[in-house]
Scaffold this active site. Structure first.
Site, mmCIF file in Angstrom:
data_model
loop_
_atom_site.group_PDB
_atom_site.id
_atom_site.type_symbol
_atom_site.label_atom_id
_atom_site.label_comp_id
_atom_site.label_asym_id
_atom_site.label_seq_id
_atom_site.Cartn_x
_atom_site.Cartn_y
_atom_site.Cartn_z
ATOM 1 N N LYS A 492 -53.038 -28.819 34.132
ATOM 2 C CA LYS A 492 -54.213 -29.102 33.297
ATOM 3 C C LYS A 492 -54.641 -30.342 33.673
ATOM 4 O O LYS A 492 -54.778 -31.581 34.388
ATOM 5 C CB LYS A 492 -53.248 -29.242 31.578
ATOM 6 C CG LYS A 492 -53.201 -29.974 31.523
ATOM 7 C CD LYS A 492 -52.754 -30.024 30.234
ATOM 8 C CE LYS A 492 -51.331 -31.001 29.452
ATOM 9 N NZ LYS A 492 -50.385 -31.373 28.821
ATOM 10 N N TYR A 716 -72.334 -60.390 35.274
ATOM 11 C CA TYR A 716 -72.860 -59.929 34.343
ATOM 12 C C TYR A 716 -72.905 -60.326 33.019
ATOM 13 O O TYR A 716 -71.338 -61.001 32.480
ATOM 14 C CB TYR A 716 -73.104 -58.481 33.513
ATOM 15 C CG TYR A 716 -74.032 -57.554 34.800
ATOM 16 C CD1 TYR A 716 -75.617 -57.546 34.111
ATOM 17 C CD2 TYR A 716 -72.790 -56.157 34.290
ATOM 18 C CE1 TYR A 716 -75.353 -57.106 34.634
ATOM 19 C CE2 TYR A 716 -74.325 -55.218 34.970
ATOM 20 C CZ TYR A 716 -74.956 -56.008 35.639
ATOM 21 O OH TYR A 716 -76.352 -54.390 35.971
HETATM 22 C C1 LIG Z 1 -49.172 -31.692 28.692
HETATM 23 C C2 LIG Z 1 -48.420 -30.843 28.242
HETATM 24 C C3 LIG Z 1 -46.968 -30.529 28.762
HETATM 25 C C4 LIG Z 1 -46.394 -31.931 29.543
HETATM 26 O O1 LIG Z 1 -45.843 -32.780 29.431
HETATM 27 P P1 LIG Z 1 -45.812 -34.126 29.934
HETATM 28 O O2 LIG Z 1 -45.532 -35.442 28.989
HETATM 29 O O3 LIG Z 1 -47.059 -34.884 31.152
HETATM 30 O O4 LIG Z 1 -44.673 -33.606 30.714
HETATM 31 C C5 LIG Z 1 -45.913 -30.242 28.110
HETATM 32 N N1 LIG Z 1 -46.676 -29.245 27.224
HETATM 33 C C6 LIG Z 1 -47.433 -29.200 26.878
HETATM 34 C C7 LIG Z 1 -48.229 -28.205 25.284
HETATM 35 C C8 LIG Z 1 -48.600 -29.968 26.972
HETATM 36 O O5 LIG Z 1 -49.646 -29.788 26.381
#
Ligand SMILES: *Cc1c(COP(=O)(O)O)cnc(C)c1O
Length: 821
Positions: A492, A716
């Site tokens: 994702k 800045y």
């Molecule tokens: C992002 C996510 C993961 C992975 O989590 P990590 O801590 O990056 O391993 C697992 N399950 C769900 C539902 C997530 O949204």
């Protein structure tokens, strides 16, 4: 290449053999994607962690491979009428024994190289220095593992006058196996550092293990300025001949001085009481050490210092990796300028196929002549043509007189040029569109120029992604799982900032079971790029349902409303048994069904033939936090209780999963049927950090260096001030790239030549200023914002956030570069 009759090789090791039609073979392959000459190859079917070589036998047979080394449980019933089999308990071990047997039939000098860093460079440089004066067989790329070593040694044949092979190990017991395969007559120990330290108790233990390579050597080469190395050498091999290089007076090759000289380095050397001034075309210490290792090897081989100092000026850097970049007009460009030979061409073509987006994407190859192939030009070209046909290359641009004079042998859309310059004058870059292009040239063809025309020009701040490290991390987590536990890899948010289809392609090839994305669009992008793995969409939106169905994306259903809407869409389409994933909320208070909603949920699921529950899952609130372990356990209990009720009522079972990366390492008892791996794959692992490899490196370079007085202000709003007279470097990375503005004014630091440099003043939109006072820094030099030398955790901590946010904040305008070492 030396050919062997299959039946003859059967006698080399103890094995069962099945010979249907005895043939000769010369090559050995272990990767089904890299067959260059099917009819002359023996395929070693190795069952690895992610692949089982036995699965590819039929398709290799179709391609014309007839010789196979297989394990006892292989199913011989499939009609492979003309195939020959060597049947053994363990194919890797058998292959190692075959290579060892083959090695013993040659008595030319063989150099064996080991150490923590620099093995490949020393190997390549020895070969560059030897030049055409000897026929050299050497490891391709950095083939130095349990599989790579026998593959390398297999390249020796009756013409070989010198073998140069590297040996790498990551744990105890490995050197014992590969040392006899190389069986070096001359040993070279390169730098011994902290690389691959995790499986060794101490640096000393690791050194002792490596030194086992030298057991049978007549002479051992090493740098004598390290007390530890000297001590261990004298201890272990008191009677062997040493060839030492270093500053000490007892060194065989003594370093008298070294000083900068233009872009290179001038070194004073003393050998056999004669002094020499030698110029090397590199200015860094690492290259200096590697060059001395290579020079020593040549002296031991009997080359004169005069010859060596002539050759050494021509040393060229070793391209260690194959890079994938975004090209113009939606092309992808893979640039592999490593020495070109047939086996490395096959490897790069395999990468081209893996990275092509979809089966229909046009594959284009820009190829130079291949030298020293060991066969005549005609057969070489026939084989290249076969290889291109096999992997589906549809367009070839050939450069060089060999390819051009054999143009008639290429049966595909092909154009030929005499030289790289002619190619550059004649091709219109814009004629390349939506293709996957592989650029593969021998070094002297200067194909960098071709690459630079086809690559998209962004500003030079980039995020490098080490795909080997990604795979190693995946395998690390895999090694913690039970045999039947599946892996869902989370890609994702643009693969945690690392890229979507590029990462997904690698994961698909590594045979993960599922991919997870946040939104339907991300899934669609993966499908368009040819990803066929099942994909779960964590946040499905009603308006994206049709497109999800079209691309076979599987939704997470987290509430009655979305469940009902999805069922309605399926009913309208007349679809039944569509795979869905039920999300439970066991304590996060985010999306998901809660405990009390169970009965109603089960009723609906039972009465909706439109959907089939493929999996049910929940997410842990704080799996990395020891203080929350009681809560985590209660989440796991609630989840198990809920899912067993659900399975009982639905009357069928489904995949159950609750662990994320940290959970996999901390709650192995709760692996259930699948785990969801995210950040760990990208190299961030909390308490298990040492076992993981950093995958991403955010880097930029120095545009300019300026002197500023103690109380002049910088940037800045006049916020920055050194407080002393010093130097600042201007670096073209700003908050628009994802360098958080709160890292300004001394909060954050970057690495310049391995040294920490604080950010001074406010960070601007497109650049920032860092304090390089007293540091070794030059304009054009590299700056690491985070990466292996400046862990992303440090930056996250300075910001009071977590690495997840740092990764995903890197702007899309920052170019992503993918590479394999
Ligand atoms: C992002 C996510 C993961 C992975 O989590 P990590 O801590 O990056 O391993 C697992 N399950 C769900 C539902 C997530 O949204």
């Amino acid at each position: 290449m030396q050919e062997y009759l299959f039946s003859e090789v059967c006698g080399w090791i103890s094995c069962k053999s099945i010979i249907n039609k005895d043939v000769r073979f010369s090559n050995v392959i272990t990767d089904s994607r890299t067959v260059s000459i099917p009819s002359k190859s023996l395929f070693v079917a190795i069952s690895g962690m992610n692949h089982n070589g036995h699965d590819y036998i039929s398709s290799l047979y179709q391609q014309g491979v007839r010789c196979f080394l297989v394990e006892e449980d292989f199913d011989f019933s499939v009609g492979l009428d003309e195939a020959n089999f060597l049947v053994v308990k363990n194919t890797l071990q058998a292959f190692q024994q075959l290579a060892e047997k083959k090695r013993r039939t040659y008595d030319c000098p063989v150099i064996g190289i080991t150490g923590s860093n620099g093995k490949t460079i020393v190997k390549e440089w020895i070969s560059q220095l030897v030049g055409n004066s000897m026929s050299v067989a050497r490891s391709p790329k950095s083939y130095n593992s349990q599989i790579g070593v026998p593959l390398s040694v297999w390249q020796m044949d009756g013409h070989t006058e010198l073998g140069v092979f590297e040996a790498g190990i990551s744990k105890r017991g490995e050197m014992e196996i590969i040392a006899p395969i190389i069986s070096p007559t001359i040993g070279v120990l390169t730098n011994v550092g902290a690389a691959h330290q995790e499986n060794f108790v101490s640096q000393q233990e690791k050194l002792q293990e490596k030194m086992m390579l030298f057991e049978g050597c007549e002479c051992i080469i090493f740098g004598s300025d390290s007390t530890m190395i000297r001590h261990e050498m004298y201890n272990k091999y008191p009677c062997k001949r040493f060839f030492m290089w270093g500053r000490g007076v007892d060194a065989d090759l003594q370093v008298l001085y070294k000083k900068d000289h233009g872009t290179g380095m001038l070194i004073g050397l003393k050998y056999n009481s004669v002094e020499y001034d030698v110029l090397i075309p590199f200015s860094d210490d690492v290259s200096f050490e590697n060059a001395l290792g290579a020079v020593s090897a040549l002296l031991v081989l009997g080359f004169s210092m005069e010859y060596i100092s002539g050759m050494i000026q021509k040393l060229v850097p070793v391209a260690m990796r194959m890079e994938l970049k975004e090209g113009i007009n939606n092309c992808i460009v893979i640039n592999d300028s490593y020495n070109s030979d047939l086996s490395s061409l096959a490897l790069s073509l395999a990468f081209l196929v893996q990275q092509s987006r979809g089966k229909t994407e046009q594959r284009t190859l820009i190829l130079s002549d291949i030298y020293q192939s060991g066969m005549d030009d005609h057969s070489l070209c026939v084989q290249i043509n076969d290889l291109l046909k096999q992997v589906g290359v549809s367009k070839l641009l050939g450069v060089g007189s060999i390819l051009k004079s054999h143009a008639h042998l290429f049966h595909l859309d092909a154009i030929f040029y005499d030289s790289t310059d002619e190619l550059l004058q004649n091709v219109v870059p814009n004629s390349f569109k939506n293709e996957a292009i592989l650029i593969k040239g021998s070094r002297n063809f200067g194909f960098e120029k071709v690459a630079s025309v086809l690559e998209m020009k962004h500003h030079q701040t980039c995020l490098e992604i080490n795909l080997n490290a990604l795979v190693d991390n995946l395998n690390y987590y895999r090694s913690k799982l039970n045999d039947n536990t599946k892996i869902l890899a989370m890609v994702k948010a643009f693969g945690y900032g690392s890229g979507s289809f590029e990462i997904a392609n690698v994961l698909q090839h590594q045979k993960v079971d599922y991919l997870g994305v946040a939104f339907a669009d991300e899934g669609v992008e993966l499908r368009k790029a040819g990803i066929s793995l099942p994909i779960i969409v964590m946040n499905p939106e009603v308006k994206s349902f049709p497109v999800m169905l079209m691309h076979h994306l599987e939704p997470e259903l987290y509430g009655f409303k979305v469940l009902d809407q999805f069922v309605q869409v399926l009913a309208q389409e007349g679809i039944r048994n569509y795979p869905v994933h039920i999300k439970l909320d066991t304590g996060m208070n985010r999306l998901g069904f809660v405990h009390d909603e169970g009965e109603r949920l089960f009723e609906i699921l039972k009465s909706s033939p439109e959907i089939g529950v493929k999996s049910c899952f929940s997410h842990l609130v704080g799996s990395e936090d020891v203080g929350l372990d009681e809560f985590t356990k209660s989440q796991i209990d609630r989840f198990c209780e809920f899912t067993s009720r659900m399975e009982a009522i639905l009357g069928y079972s489904f995949i159950k999963h609750i662990l994320n990366s940290a959970g996999i390492l901390r709650f192995p008892q709760a692996q259930l049927d699948m785990v969801r791996l995210g950040i760990g794959m990208y190299g961030v692992g909390g308490s298990d950090q040492v076992a993981l490899k950093p995958v991403t490196r955010f880097k930029s370079f120095i545009s300019q260096i300026k002197s500023v007085k103690a109380h002049e202000t910088i940037g800045y709003n006049r916020k920055g001030e050194l407080g002393y007279d010093g130097q600042i470097a201007i670096v073209p990375v700003g908050y628009a790239d994802g360098l958080n503005r709160r890292l300004g004014n001394g909060v954050g630091r970057v690495m310049v030549n391995g040294q920490g440099a604080h950010i001074v003043g406010n960070i601007c939109m497109d650049m920032c200023m860092v304090d390089v006072t007293g540091l070794l820094a030059e304009e054009g030099g590299e700056v690491e914002i985070f990466g292996p030398y400046n862990p992303v955790e440090n930056m996250a901590e300075a910001l009071g956030t977590i690495p997840y946010e740092v990764f995903t904040s890197i702007s899309r305008r920052v170019k992503r570069i993918y590479y394999y070492e």
